[in-house]
Scaffold this active site. Structure first.
Site, short mmCIF file in Angstrom:
data_model
loop_
_atom_site.label_atom_id
_atom_site.label_comp_id
_atom_site.label_asym_id
_atom_site.label_seq_id
_atom_site.Cartn_x
_atom_site.Cartn_y
_atom_site.Cartn_z
CD1 TRP A 139 -0.67 2.34 2.29
CD2 TRP A 139 -2.70 1.83 1.50
NE1 TRP A 139 -1.48 3.43 2.51
CE2 TRP A 139 -2.74 3.14 2.03
CE3 TRP A 139 -3.86 1.30 0.94
CZ2 TRP A 139 -3.89 3.92 2.03
CZ3 TRP A 139 -5.01 2.07 0.95
CH2 TRP A 139 -5.03 3.37 1.48
CG ASN A 151 -0.83 6.95 2.83
OD1 ASN A 151 -0.56 5.84 3.27
ND2 ASN A 151 -0.74 8.03 3.58
CG ASP A 152 0.16 11.26 2.66
OD1 ASP A 152 -0.81 10.63 2.28
OD2 ASP A 152 0.18 11.88 3.73
CD GLN A 188 3.25 8.11 5.53
OE1 GLN A 188 2.49 7.81 6.43
NE2 GLN A 188 4.54 8.29 5.72
CD1 TRP A 227 -2.25 4.14 5.65
CD2 TRP A 227 -2.67 3.23 7.64
NE1 TRP A 227 -1.57 4.86 6.59
CE2 TRP A 227 -1.80 4.33 7.83
CE3 TRP A 227 -3.06 2.49 8.76
CZ2 TRP A 227 -1.34 4.72 9.08
CZ3 TRP A 227 -2.60 2.87 10.01
CH2 TRP A 227 -1.75 3.98 10.16
CG PHE A 281 1.97 9.09 10.44
CD1 PHE A 281 2.10 7.71 10.30
CD2 PHE A 281 0.79 9.58 11.00
CE1 PHE A 281 1.08 6.84 10.69
CE2 PHE A 281 -0.24 8.72 11.40
CZ PHE A 281 -0.09 7.36 11.25
NE ARG A 333 -2.37 13.29 10.43
CZ ARG A 333 -3.43 13.23 11.24
NH1 ARG A 333 -3.29 13.16 12.54
NH2 ARG A 333 -4.65 13.26 10.73
CG ASP A 334 0.93 15.20 7.90
OD1 ASP A 334 1.43 14.10 8.24
OD2 ASP A 334 -0.28 15.35 7.66
CD GLU A 394 -4.97 13.85 7.16
OE1 GLU A 394 -4.73 13.03 8.05
OE2 GLU A 394 -5.39 13.51 6.05
C1 FRU Z 1 -2.58 12.02 4.88
C2 FRU Z 1 -2.17 11.31 6.15
C3 FRU Z 1 -1.19 12.17 6.93
C4 FRU Z 1 -0.46 11.16 7.75
C5 FRU Z 1 -0.38 9.98 6.81
C6 FRU Z 1 -0.45 8.63 7.48
O1 FRU Z 1 -2.96 11.17 3.85
O2 FRU Z 1 -3.30 11.02 6.95
O3 FRU Z 1 -1.80 13.19 7.68
O4 FRU Z 1 0.79 11.61 8.15
O5 FRU Z 1 -1.45 10.11 5.91
O6 FRU Z 1 -0.21 7.60 6.58
#
Ligand code: FRU
Length: 507
Positions: free
Chosen positions: A43, A45-46, A62, A70, A108, A166-167, A233
């Site tokens: 999987w 993501n970001d 990610q 996830w 993250f 976060r982030d 986010e």
């Molecule tokens: C956005 C998010 C971020 C976090 C990450 C976790 O897509 O929720 O805020 O850091 O994905 O995978």
């Protein structure tokens, strides 16, 4: 907390073993993308930590390598010389420490800077009790050491939920370092993200540091009574011309998934004064974009092509999860500021390297309802560009029908009467069979332009010269490959219709 390098390396070795074992099986499927980056297995993501370092573009993302859903987050890593051909490198960061090693949290989203030649990564360590900001460094751009003094920032400002801090996106301005993070003063309710009574009000925090390890809170860039989202986010602040842009991925703003605000940042108070709001992309599957400047002076953006299972338009399951993977990274888009304060997004010119088998039709007359069939490479992995003479068209809408066979089809409609762009995947063969619309500017003008990038599952649509963009995934049958264009309720005149097949650069 002293970094446990051995433990970290052991987890990375496990990941690499797992990838080596499964990547050939994953590769087989016709839904694997041909020219959008995907992790070899698992999987994603970001995208984050985007940086050009020692001449190469670095893309971190990610990653949950072990399933198509996830799970505990790692940082996957790929490099490229041209933003098109990506080479996957060993996993960069794995959850090994007390502050980032929780099963159900992990490493993250974050960012990268070049600190006097040292590639320096910032990320959120997500442990059970809280989210904290951490740092890792590398001098070869491949092997990373977490900082022994992690976390570098563990306390959010007062009143902020410890689980939603976060982030970190870090940049340098006037000799000092700045970091934005997304926070909320509520308690996340992911099932109902628009509910600000539980989720609270989203804010973006600004911190400042002289040395990257000691941070002081400057202020909130934006706060709202929920109208800017319940949790903001992946915030980014960057300069474009003489303006600043704040972009973020809000929870709780319905169709607005990726928002930009154009204005000015006051570095003394942290306040972001803005006058223009827009959406970077209106699709179901474009989230968590990150920005970076490359060595050619371009401001570039890449995002995750995918969607969270708790979004109202996602039914909680994914078409490819059972195959051991999900998600891809969008084509890099160059961002620029238009005269009216809005942004436009243009796929980087390097994408033209992928083109083959060009075809061109000119002065195409479309008579009411008559479908014009055309070709673009294999009709699945392709680029389509149309220039439409609206002054010579009297139809209500112009429709591109893609991935079509029998009942299965996907419709991209320029609705000139309603002034809407619509993406209809109700018959695409996918789960989350929905239609989405957004405002279309060209409907009130003489000319329209549309550019469509199709890959095995992702479809990126650019109209209004890149001011209106939609990105969606569709999971159609392999042989659903008909391509048509037609006019509804009247005739249309397409001045040029250009198509290209797109090469595969998948590893
Ligand atoms: C956005 C998010 C971020 C976090 C990450 C976790 O897509 O929720 O805020 O850091 O994905 O995978």
């Amino acid at each position: 907390m002293v970094f446990d390098k051995k433990k970290h390396q052991a987890i990375i070795d496990q990941v690499e073993e797992y990838i080596a074992e499964h990547k050939d099986t994953v590769k087989q499927h016709h839904w694997r993308e041909h020219y959008h980056y995907q992790a070899p297995v698992g999987w994603i993501n970001d995208p984050h930590g985007l940086i050009q370092y020692q001449g190469k573009y670095h893309l971190f993302y990610q990653h949950h390598p072990f399933t198509g859903k996830w799970g505990t987050m790692h940082w996957g890593h790929a490099v490229s010389e041209d933003l098109i051909h990506w080479e996957t490198l060993p996993e960069a960061l794995a959850p090994s420490e007390e502050y980032d090693g929780w099963d159900g949290g992990g490493i993250f989203t974050g960012s990268a800077v070049n600190n006097d030649g040292v590639m320096t990564l910032f990320y959120t360590g997500c442990a059970q009790a809280r989210q904290v900001q951490c740092m890792a460094t590398s001098t070869d751009g491949i092997n990373f050491d977490k900082y022994d003094g992690n976390p570098i920032l563990s306390d959010p400002p007062e009143g902020i939920n410890l689980h939603d801090f976060r982030d970190p996106k870090v940049w340098k301005h006037d000799g000092s370092w700045y970091m934005v993070t997304g926070v909320t003063d509520g308690v996340s309710d992911l099932i109902n993200p628009s509910n600000y009574e539980t989720n609270g009000f989203g804010k973006v925090c600004l911190h400042r540091s002289e040395n990257l390890t000691d941070w002081e809170f400057v202020g909130y860039c934006v706060e709202s009574m929920g109208e800017l989202g319940t949790m903001l986010e992946c915030p980014n602040i960057f300069k474009l011309g003489d303006k600043h842009v704040l972009m973020y991925s809000p929870m709780g703003m319905q169709q607005r998934q990726v928002v930009y605000l154009v204005g000015d940042l006051d570095y003394q108070t942290g306040k972001f004064h803005w006058s223009t709001m827009g959406s970077l992309d209106w699709g179901f599957d474009y989230y968590a974009p990150q920005v970076f400047d490359d060595e050619n002076g371009r401001t570039l953006i890449q995002a995750w092509i995918g969607s969270w299972p708790f979004m109202p338009w996602c039914d909680g399951t994914y078409d490819t999860s059972e195959l051991g993977w999900y998600g891809s990274i969008s084509l890099a888009r160059e961002v620029s500021l238009c005269h009216d304060g809005k942004l436009k997004f243009t796929p980087v010119q390097e994408v033209e390297k992928l083109r083959h088998s060009p075809k061109r039709h000119t002065e195409l007359k479309l008579n009411d309802g008559e479908k014009f069939a055309f070709e673009a490479g294999d009709n699945v992995h392709c680029e389509i560009i149309a220039d439409i003479d609206l002054a010579a068209s009297d139809c209500d809408s112009i429709v591109f029908e893609i991935r079509s066979k029998g009942e299965q089809k996907t419709l991209i409609e320029l609705d000139l009467k309603k002034g809407e762009l619509a993406f209809d995947r109700t018959q695409s063969g996918s789960r989350s069979a929905l239609r989405r619309t957004c405002p279309l500017e060209c409907a009130s003008k003489d000319r329209a332009n549309i550019r469509i990038f199709m890959d095995s599952i992702s479809v990126e649509v650019f109209t209004d010269g890149g001011r209106t963009v939609m990105t969606n995934n569709i999971f159609s049958d392999e042989d659903s490959a008909g391509l048509y264009v037609y006019a509804k309720n009247g005739n249309a005149r397409i001045e040029t219709l250009k198509t290209f097949g797109m090469k595969s650069v998948a590893e």
